[in-house]
Design a protein around this motif. Structure first.
Motif, PDB file in Angstrom:
ATOM      1  N   GLU A  65       0.758  -1.237   0.053  1.00 42.03           N
ATOM      2  CA  GLU A  65      -0.182  -0.070  -0.033  1.00 42.03           C
ATOM      3  C   GLU A  65       0.741   1.246  -0.170  1.00 42.03           C
ATOM      4  O   GLU A  65       0.657   2.189  -0.694  1.00 42.03           O
ATOM      5  N   SER A  66       1.947   1.238   0.998  1.00 43.25           N
ATOM      6  CA  SER A  66       2.684   2.532   1.029  1.00 43.25           C
ATOM      7  C   SER A  66       4.247   2.441   0.404  1.00 43.25           C
ATOM      8  O   SER A  66       4.749   3.430   0.053  1.00 43.25           O
ATOM      9  N   PHE A  67       4.327   1.407  -0.069  1.00 42.31           N
ATOM     10  CA  PHE A  67       5.707   0.829  -0.846  1.00 42.31           C
ATOM     11  C   PHE A  67       7.067   1.346  -0.028  1.00 42.31           C
ATOM     12  O   PHE A  67       7.970   1.463   0.019  1.00 42.31           O
ATOM     13  N   ARG A  68       6.737   1.441   1.406  1.00 38.51           N
ATOM     14  CA  ARG A  68       7.628   1.567   2.450  1.00 38.51           C
ATOM     15  C   ARG A  68       8.014   0.235   3.011  1.00 38.51           C
ATOM     16  O   ARG A  68       7.360  -0.723   2.921  1.00 38.51           O
ATOM     17  N   PRO A  69       9.277   0.012   3.613  1.00 35.52           N
ATOM     18  CA  PRO A  69       9.831  -1.149   3.958  1.00 35.52           C
ATOM     19  C   PRO A  69       8.943  -1.853   5.236  1.00 35.52           C
ATOM     20  O   PRO A  69       8.528  -0.808   6.103  1.00 35.52           O
ATOM     21  N   ASN A  70       8.794  -2.996   5.372  1.00 31.56           N
ATOM     22  CA  ASN A  70       8.349  -3.774   6.307  1.00 31.56           C
ATOM     23  C   ASN A  70       9.230  -4.283   7.062  1.00 31.56           C
ATOM     24  O   ASN A  70       9.937  -5.440   6.842  1.00 31.56           O
ATOM     25  N   ASP A  71       9.655  -3.422   8.295  1.00 32.69           N
ATOM     26  CA  ASP A  71      10.947  -3.666   8.868  1.00 32.69           C
ATOM     27  C   ASP A  71      10.638  -4.011  10.439  1.00 32.69           C
ATOM     28  O   ASP A  71      11.539  -4.245  11.277  1.00 32.69           O
ATOM     29  N   THR A  72       9.436  -4.278  10.651  1.00 34.31           N
ATOM     30  CA  THR A  72       9.027  -4.893  12.145  1.00 34.31           C
ATOM     31  C   THR A  72       8.562  -6.402  12.015  1.00 34.31           C
ATOM     32  O   THR A  72       7.660  -6.497  11.144  1.00 34.31           O
ATOM     33  N   TRP A  73       9.069  -6.995  12.534  1.00 35.42           N
ATOM     34  CA  TRP A  73       8.821  -8.475  12.665  1.00 35.42           C
ATOM     35  C   TRP A  73       7.984  -8.900  14.177  1.00 35.42           C
ATOM     36  O   TRP A  73       8.001  -8.514  15.126  1.00 35.42           O
ATOM     37  N   VAL A  74       7.073  -9.812  13.863  1.00 33.51           N
ATOM     38  CA  VAL A  74       6.158 -10.309  14.890  1.00 33.51           C
ATOM     39  C   VAL A  74       6.114 -11.919  14.573  1.00 33.51           C
ATOM     40  O   VAL A  74       6.208 -12.383  13.463  1.00 33.51           O
ATOM     41  N   GLU A  75       5.727 -12.542  15.767  1.00 31.55           N
ATOM     42  CA  GLU A  75       5.743 -13.872  15.699  1.00 31.55           C
ATOM     43  C   GLU A  75       4.236 -14.234  15.826  1.00 31.55           C
ATOM     44  O   GLU A  75       3.340 -13.456  16.630  1.00 31.55           O
ATOM     45  N   LEU A  76       3.509 -15.010  14.745  1.00 31.97           N
ATOM     46  CA  LEU A  76       2.265 -15.381  14.768  1.00 31.97           C
ATOM     47  C   LEU A  76       1.836 -16.744  15.403  1.00 31.97           C
ATOM     48  O   LEU A  76       2.937 -17.765  15.491  1.00 31.97           O
TER      49      LEU A  76
END
Length: 151
Positions: free
Chosen positions: A55-66
């Motif tokens: 959507e934003s083309f910004r980096p996804n740099d935050t990780w979460v465990e599901l």
């Protein structure tokens, strides 16, 4: 002379895929029985992870465990298999893991294929499913052997 309806074709492919940092981390997690998703470009949580937000083309740099549990949003049954694939029939489902905004596609077991007309009633949309881990894991998507109904 009539052309045959099918032809025999043999592909024997052996190659390596460069996973990159994002998919590498995801696959490393699977080896440890952890399902990692990422976010950061927006509020959307991606599993499988994406390096950049769509959507934003910004980096996804935050990780979460599901958790390895979620809702089965949709599935399809493969009735006719193909060479090198699993034995048909089998089901592939789109699973929305708890905390995720996207669907993880994977094998779903626990269906009785003897009554094709009644399959949808066995696992209706929104049914809870959970990941079943392979005993031996090597950092690939089949480290999750399949998903099964969460009872």
């Amino acid at each position: 002379m009539t052309t045959p309806a099918t032809q025999h074709v043999h592909w024997d492919l052996d190659y390596d895929i460069h996973l990159g940092e994002t998919w590498g981390r995801f696959m490393d997690g699977l080896r440890e029985k952890k399902i990692y998703a990422n976010t950061g470009g927006s509020s959307k949580v991606y599993v499988p992870p994406m390096a950049f937000c769509e959507e934003s083309f910004r980096p996804n740099d935050t990780w979460v465990e599901l958790p390895g549990e979620g809702d089965l949003e949709v599935f399809t049954v493969v009735w006719q298999g193909f060479r090198g694939g699993p034995q048909a029939p089998y089901a592939i489902g789109g699973i929305r893991l708890d905390g995720a905004d996207t669907l993880l596609m994977h094998y779903v077991v626990g269906l009785d294929f003897s009554d094709p007309a009644g399959i949808r009633a066995q696992l209706p949309q929104g049914s809870r499913v959970r990941a079943v881990w392979a005993e031996e894991r090597s950092g690939q998507i089949l480290d999750i052997a399949h998903f099964e109904p969460a009872t």
